[in-house]
Design a protein around this motif. Structure first.
Motif, short mmCIF file in Angstrom:
data_model
loop_
_atom_site.label_atom_id
_atom_site.label_comp_id
_atom_site.label_asym_id
_atom_site.label_seq_id
_atom_site.Cartn_x
_atom_site.Cartn_y
_atom_site.Cartn_z
N ARG A 40 -14.06 -4.37 4.10
CA ARG A 40 -14.57 -4.64 5.44
C ARG A 40 -14.40 -3.42 6.36
O ARG A 40 -15.06 -3.33 7.39
CB ARG A 40 -13.85 -5.85 6.05
CG ARG A 40 -14.10 -7.15 5.29
CD ARG A 40 -13.21 -8.27 5.79
NE ARG A 40 -13.35 -9.47 4.99
CZ ARG A 40 -12.72 -9.67 3.83
NH1 ARG A 40 -11.87 -8.73 3.39
NH2 ARG A 40 -12.91 -10.77 3.15
N THR A 51 -16.38 1.96 10.50
CA THR A 51 -16.70 0.61 10.97
C THR A 51 -15.64 -0.37 10.49
O THR A 51 -15.09 -0.22 9.40
CB THR A 51 -18.08 0.13 10.48
OG1 THR A 51 -18.13 0.17 9.05
CG2 THR A 51 -19.20 0.97 11.06
N SER A 53 -15.14 -4.62 10.08
CA SER A 53 -15.89 -5.87 10.06
C SER A 53 -14.95 -7.06 9.95
O SER A 53 -13.82 -6.96 9.46
CB SER A 53 -16.89 -5.89 8.89
OG SER A 53 -17.90 -4.93 9.09
N VAL A 80 -18.44 -5.17 19.15
CA VAL A 80 -19.28 -6.10 18.38
C VAL A 80 -20.41 -6.63 19.26
O VAL A 80 -20.16 -7.20 20.32
CB VAL A 80 -18.44 -7.27 17.85
CG1 VAL A 80 -19.32 -8.26 17.09
CG2 VAL A 80 -17.31 -6.76 16.96
N PRO A 178 -21.25 -11.16 9.26
CA PRO A 178 -20.05 -10.43 9.67
C PRO A 178 -20.22 -9.77 11.02
O PRO A 178 -21.31 -9.33 11.39
CB PRO A 178 -19.88 -9.39 8.56
CG PRO A 178 -21.29 -9.12 8.11
CD PRO A 178 -22.00 -10.44 8.20
N THR A 180 -19.20 -6.60 13.42
CA THR A 180 -18.86 -5.20 13.13
C THR A 180 -18.69 -4.40 14.41
O THR A 180 -19.53 -4.45 15.30
CB THR A 180 -19.96 -4.54 12.26
OG1 THR A 180 -20.08 -5.28 11.02
CG2 THR A 180 -19.61 -3.10 11.95
#
Length: 258
Positions: A40, A51, A53, A80, A178, A180
């Motif tokens: 992630r 990044t 997530s 996000v 998800p 991010t």
């Protein structure tokens, strides 16, 4: 802590902390370790971007490879986007002296620079180089202040829908996952501590301790901080009498704008 006008995404900057200062700019491969979340968390473009997530199973996070004692830490972050109520993006250390802000822009639309400037005299928090908070060294009145313990820089993305959204009334919409958050342009200009020794040396550390390298806030910066705190602060631990029924911490009796 920060949240945008148009989204419930939050960025936390609680009290932290993380010439011959070590300067590093722009490369996450050299500066940080992924500490949790597995795939992630991703570093790409040769270390220029990162990044984090969050999905229903887990969030993700990273920390600096090195420990520091005083310095400035800058990072550009895009929070996000979309319906991200319940998610929290952090750039932090530890201190339990939180303030929360609704920022004067939408932090999900583009990158903005979040900074921590740590000296023996104060810790300044800045957004796009605008000071939003200063925590001063009030050791003279018995307030603990981080000036001898080396620190790391941390960042994470996690689910906090049990408290972050109207006390937990609004839950994270996992159909939007998800989630991010994006990072770039990490810049560290700080004293690295290794095996108990600082890269800045004793002469620089002594000048820091005496205040020679802490220029404080000028009148314009103090006015800008007053504007941010009067218009955009939504939580201040100094007036949370339910949290501190025996009385707020002693530093709360001092001016925030000195």
């Amino acid at each position: 802590m920060f949240s945008s006008h148009k989204a419930s995404t939050m960025l936390i900057l609680p009290l932290f902390v993380a010439s011959v200062m070590t300067t590093a700019a722009g490369n996450f491969l050299q500066e940080v370790d992924i500490t949790w979340g597995g795939p992630r968390a991703k570093i790409y473009d040769g270390g220029r971007h990162l990044t984090l997530s969050l999905d229903k199973d887990s969030g993700s996070g990273f920390q600096s490879k090195k420990e520091y004692l005083f310095g400035r830490f800058d990072m550009q972050i895009k929070l996000v986007p979309g319906n991200s109520a319940g998610t929290v993006t952090t750039f932090y250390g530890k201190g339990n002296r939180e303030q929360q802000f609704h920022l004067w822009f939408d932090p999900t639309k583009t990158f903005h620079t979040y900074s921590i400037d740590w000296t023996p005299q104060s810790i300044k928090f800045l957004v796009d180089n605008i000071p939003i908070r200063v925590f001063r060294n009030w050791e003279t009145i018995g307030i603990p202040y981080p000036k001898s313990q080396p620190m790391r820089v941390y960042s994470s993305l996690w689910n906090a829908d049990d408290w972050a959204t109207r006390g937990g009334l609004v839950k994270t919409d996992w159909t939007q996952a998800p989630f991010t958050a994006s990072y770039r342009n990490i810049n560290v200009n700080a004293c690295v501590v290794s095996s108990g020794s600082s890269s800045c040396g004793s002469q620089f550390t002594n000048s820091m301790q005496s205040g020679q390298n802490d220029q404080g806030l000028d009148a314009k910066s103090r006015n800008r901080m007053r504007w941010v705190q009067s218009e955009y602060m939504i939580y201040n631990y100094c007036v949370d009498f339910k949290r501190f029924p025996q009385g707020v911490p002693a530093e709360c009796k001092r001016s925030r704008f000195l």
